[in-house]
Design a protein around this motif. Structure first.
Motif, PDB file in Angstrom:
ATOM      1  N   ARG A  85     -39.904 -15.587 -19.730  1.00 37.82           N
ATOM      2  CA  ARG A  85     -40.558 -15.422 -18.429  1.00 37.82           C
ATOM      3  C   ARG A  85     -39.669 -15.176 -17.342  1.00 37.82           C
ATOM      4  O   ARG A  85     -39.731 -14.147 -16.549  1.00 37.82           O
ATOM      5  CB  ARG A  85     -41.454 -16.868 -18.223  1.00 37.82           C
ATOM      6  N   ARG A  86     -38.312 -16.082 -17.481  1.00 36.25           N
ATOM      7  CA  ARG A  86     -37.525 -15.676 -16.194  1.00 36.25           C
ATOM      8  C   ARG A  86     -36.781 -14.382 -16.528  1.00 36.25           C
ATOM      9  O   ARG A  86     -36.484 -13.797 -15.443  1.00 36.25           O
ATOM     10  CB  ARG A  86     -36.416 -16.779 -16.294  1.00 36.25           C
ATOM     11  N   ALA A  87     -36.420 -13.979 -17.827  1.00 38.97           N
ATOM     12  CA  ALA A  87     -35.920 -12.505 -17.712  1.00 38.97           C
ATOM     13  C   ALA A  87     -37.069 -11.486 -17.325  1.00 38.97           C
ATOM     14  O   ALA A  87     -36.351 -10.576 -16.720  1.00 38.97           O
ATOM     15  CB  ALA A  87     -35.536 -12.469 -19.393  1.00 38.97           C
ATOM     16  N   ALA A  88     -38.362 -11.900 -17.307  1.00 36.58           N
ATOM     17  CA  ALA A  88     -39.294 -11.148 -17.068  1.00 36.58           C
ATOM     18  C   ALA A  88     -39.439 -11.104 -15.491  1.00 36.58           C
ATOM     19  O   ALA A  88     -40.361 -10.270 -15.044  1.00 36.58           O
ATOM     20  CB  ALA A  88     -40.303 -11.156 -17.701  1.00 36.58           C
ATOM     21  N   GLN A  89     -38.802 -11.912 -14.718  1.00 38.06           N
ATOM     22  CA  GLN A  89     -38.900 -12.237 -13.435  1.00 38.06           C
ATOM     23  C   GLN A  89     -40.240 -12.518 -13.096  1.00 38.06           C
ATOM     24  O   GLN A  89     -40.539 -12.091 -11.936  1.00 38.06           O
ATOM     25  CB  GLN A  89     -38.054 -10.985 -12.597  1.00 38.06           C
ATOM     26  N   LEU A  90     -40.874 -13.654 -13.901  1.00 35.45           N
ATOM     27  CA  LEU A  90     -42.350 -14.003 -13.501  1.00 35.45           C
ATOM     28  C   LEU A  90     -42.235 -15.473 -12.959  1.00 35.45           C
ATOM     29  O   LEU A  90     -41.303 -16.115 -13.718  1.00 35.45           O
ATOM     30  CB  LEU A  90     -43.037 -13.712 -14.666  1.00 35.45           C
ATOM     31  N   SER A  91     -43.022 -15.854 -12.336  1.00 33.42           N
ATOM     32  CA  SER A  91     -43.112 -17.318 -11.853  1.00 33.42           C
ATOM     33  C   SER A  91     -44.139 -17.720 -13.129  1.00 33.42           C
ATOM     34  O   SER A  91     -45.032 -16.846 -13.627  1.00 33.42           O
ATOM     35  CB  SER A  91     -43.708 -17.478 -10.558  1.00 33.42           C
ATOM     36  N   LEU A  92     -44.200 -19.046 -13.108  1.00 35.90           N
ATOM     37  CA  LEU A  92     -45.132 -19.547 -13.949  1.00 35.90           C
ATOM     38  C   LEU A  92     -46.588 -19.273 -13.669  1.00 35.90           C
ATOM     39  O   LEU A  92     -47.472 -18.794 -14.303  1.00 35.90           O
ATOM     40  CB  LEU A  92     -45.035 -21.257 -14.043  1.00 35.90           C
ATOM     41  N   ARG A  93     -46.655 -19.187 -12.149  1.00 37.55           N
ATOM     42  CA  ARG A  93     -48.193 -18.811 -11.588  1.00 37.55           C
ATOM     43  C   ARG A  93     -48.657 -17.453 -12.039  1.00 37.55           C
ATOM     44  O   ARG A  93     -49.515 -16.980 -12.328  1.00 37.55           O
ATOM     45  CB  ARG A  93     -48.325 -19.185  -9.974  1.00 37.55           C
ATOM     46  N   GLN A  94     -47.669 -16.376 -11.885  1.00 35.65           N
ATOM     47  CA  GLN A  94     -47.619 -15.135 -12.080  1.00 35.65           C
ATOM     48  C   GLN A  94     -48.172 -14.982 -13.625  1.00 35.65           C
ATOM     49  O   GLN A  94     -48.817 -14.068 -13.854  1.00 35.65           O
ATOM     50  CB  GLN A  94     -46.499 -14.296 -11.920  1.00 35.65           C
ATOM     51  N   LEU A  95     -47.367 -15.824 -14.534  1.00 38.33           N
ATOM     52  CA  LEU A  95     -47.744 -15.716 -16.071  1.00 38.33           C
ATOM     53  C   LEU A  95     -49.196 -16.048 -16.216  1.00 38.33           C
ATOM     54  O   LEU A  95     -49.866 -15.700 -16.901  1.00 38.33           O
ATOM     55  CB  LEU A  95     -46.793 -16.355 -16.525  1.00 38.33           C
ATOM     56  N   ALA A  96     -49.537 -17.218 -15.576  1.00 38.74           N
ATOM     57  CA  ALA A  96     -50.554 -17.881 -15.719  1.00 38.74           C
ATOM     58  C   ALA A  96     -51.820 -16.655 -15.182  1.00 38.74           C
ATOM     59  O   ALA A  96     -52.812 -16.651 -15.807  1.00 38.74           O
ATOM     60  CB  ALA A  96     -50.990 -19.024 -14.787  1.00 38.74           C
ATOM     61  N   ASP A  97     -51.726 -15.841 -14.298  1.00 37.56           N
ATOM     62  CA  ASP A  97     -52.545 -14.962 -13.711  1.00 37.56           C
ATOM     63  C   ASP A  97     -52.743 -13.869 -14.659  1.00 37.56           C
ATOM     64  O   ASP A  97     -53.689 -13.369 -15.004  1.00 37.56           O
ATOM     65  CB  ASP A  97     -52.081 -14.535 -12.518  1.00 37.56           C
ATOM     66  N   ALA A  98     -51.475 -13.334 -15.382  1.00 36.99           N
ATOM     67  CA  ALA A  98     -51.538 -12.241 -16.038  1.00 36.99           C
ATOM     68  C   ALA A  98     -52.135 -12.657 -17.674  1.00 36.99           C
ATOM     69  O   ALA A  98     -52.531 -11.724 -18.156  1.00 36.99           O
ATOM     70  CB  ALA A  98     -49.996 -11.828 -16.352  1.00 36.99           C
ATOM     71  N   THR A  99     -52.022 -13.969 -17.965  1.00 32.21           N
ATOM     72  CA  THR A  99     -52.619 -14.235 -19.287  1.00 32.21           C
ATOM     73  C   THR A  99     -53.895 -14.854 -19.308  1.00 32.21           C
ATOM     74  O   THR A  99     -54.535 -14.906 -20.201  1.00 32.21           O
ATOM     75  CB  THR A  99     -51.811 -15.299 -20.038  1.00 32.21           C
ATOM     76  N   GLY A 100     -54.229 -15.306 -18.186  1.00 34.06           N
ATOM     77  CA  GLY A 100     -55.603 -15.989 -18.206  1.00 34.06           C
ATOM     78  C   GLY A 100     -55.751 -17.702 -18.580  1.00 34.06           C
ATOM     79  O   GLY A 100     -56.453 -17.965 -18.939  1.00 34.06           O
ATOM     80  N   VAL A 101     -54.251 -18.012 -18.973  1.00 37.11           N
ATOM     81  CA  VAL A 101     -54.011 -19.325 -19.330  1.00 37.11           C
ATOM     82  C   VAL A 101     -53.453 -20.160 -18.054  1.00 37.11           C
ATOM     83  O   VAL A 101     -52.943 -19.579 -17.131  1.00 37.11           O
ATOM     84  CB  VAL A 101     -52.896 -19.381 -20.345  1.00 37.11           C
ATOM     85  N   SER A 102     -54.068 -21.276 -18.004  1.00 41.48           N
ATOM     86  CA  SER A 102     -53.748 -22.220 -16.738  1.00 41.48           C
ATOM     87  C   SER A 102     -52.266 -22.666 -16.582  1.00 41.48           C
ATOM     88  O   SER A 102     -51.648 -22.850 -17.644  1.00 41.48           O
ATOM     89  CB  SER A 102     -54.629 -23.487 -16.663  1.00 41.48           C
ATOM     90  N   ASN A 103     -52.060 -22.311 -15.332  1.00 44.55           N
ATOM     91  CA  ASN A 103     -50.576 -22.735 -14.760  1.00 44.55           C
ATOM     92  C   ASN A 103     -50.290 -24.162 -15.406  1.00 44.55           C
ATOM     93  O   ASN A 103     -49.160 -24.153 -16.284  1.00 44.55           O
ATOM     94  CB  ASN A 103     -50.400 -22.755 -13.476  1.00 44.55           C
ATOM     95  N   PRO A 104     -50.876 -25.250 -15.365  1.00 44.95           N
ATOM     96  CA  PRO A 104     -50.311 -26.493 -15.910  1.00 44.95           C
ATOM     97  C   PRO A 104     -50.212 -26.401 -17.641  1.00 44.95           C
ATOM     98  O   PRO A 104     -49.283 -27.166 -18.129  1.00 44.95           O
ATOM     99  CB  PRO A 104     -51.487 -27.538 -15.690  1.00 44.95           C
ATOM    100  N   TYR A 105     -51.078 -25.682 -18.004  1.00 44.93           N
ATOM    101  CA  TYR A 105     -51.005 -25.726 -19.706  1.00 44.93           C
ATOM    102  C   TYR A 105     -49.648 -24.857 -20.296  1.00 44.93           C
ATOM    103  O   TYR A 105     -49.102 -25.272 -20.825  1.00 44.93           O
ATOM    104  CB  TYR A 105     -52.333 -24.914 -20.275  1.00 44.93           C
ATOM    105  N   LEU A 106     -49.452 -23.840 -19.426  1.00 49.96           N
ATOM    106  CA  LEU A 106     -48.220 -23.202 -19.539  1.00 49.96           C
ATOM    107  C   LEU A 106     -47.043 -23.844 -19.426  1.00 49.96           C
ATOM    108  O   LEU A 106     -46.282 -23.842 -20.228  1.00 49.96           O
ATOM    109  CB  LEU A 106     -48.075 -21.776 -18.757  1.00 49.96           C
TER     110      LEU A 106
END
Length: 165
Positions: A17-38
């Protein structure tokens, strides 16, 4: 099956995730998986399903099979076999019959070396159907089939240079 190692998976996901320069929130938005779960997955507190791993892999543009291995869902050798098959099947430079023959050869080498082919492999049935639908000339595996290959009784007559026959 490999044993579960969720902590290793979480660390790996955080690195990716860090290598892709994504925040946890951005990854959550991209996956449809909740931020707390990730976050729980990254901290090794939760074991994600294969579906969640696939969504994360797609968002991070990495191999889902790699995540399955890290999560203990897939054995490393199974992943390698699946990736080999995927590369063969995706190759646009060979036709479907050639892909089928190549997979049959791959399976025979694996059997010879003590590995069973993947249980969902259908190369045998596909190869038979392709051969029947083919040009009528059969070539041995690894040999070219096509206009240069002569088969059948006509081929013998063309190669017979005795003018007295």
């Amino acid at each position: 099956m490999a044993s579960l190692n969720v902590g290793n998976l979480g660390e790996y996901l955080r690195e990716q995730r860090r290598a892709a320069q994504l925040s946890l929130r951005q990854l959550a938005d991209a996956t449809g998986v909740s931020n707390p779960y990730l976050s729980q997955i990254e901290r090794g507190l939760r074991k994600p399903s294969a579906d969640v791993l696939q969504q994360v892999a797609k968002a991070l543009r990495i191999s889902a099979e790699t995540l399955y291995v890290r999560a203990g869902i897939l054995d490393e050798r199974e992943r390698e076999e699946l990736e080999t098959r995927a590369v063969i099947l995706a190759d646009p430079s060979i036709n479907e019959r050639q892909k089928s023959v190549l997979l049959q050869i791959y399976d025979s080498f694996r059997r010879e070396n003590g590995y069973a082919p993947a249980p969902d492999t259908e190369t045998g049935a596909e190869a038979g159907a392709d051969a029947e639908a083919g040009s009528g000339t059969e070539a041995a595996p690894g040999m070219p089939a096509g206009p240069d290959v002569q088969a059948g009784p006509d081929a013998d007559a063309k190669n017979d240079h005795d003018p007295h026959s």
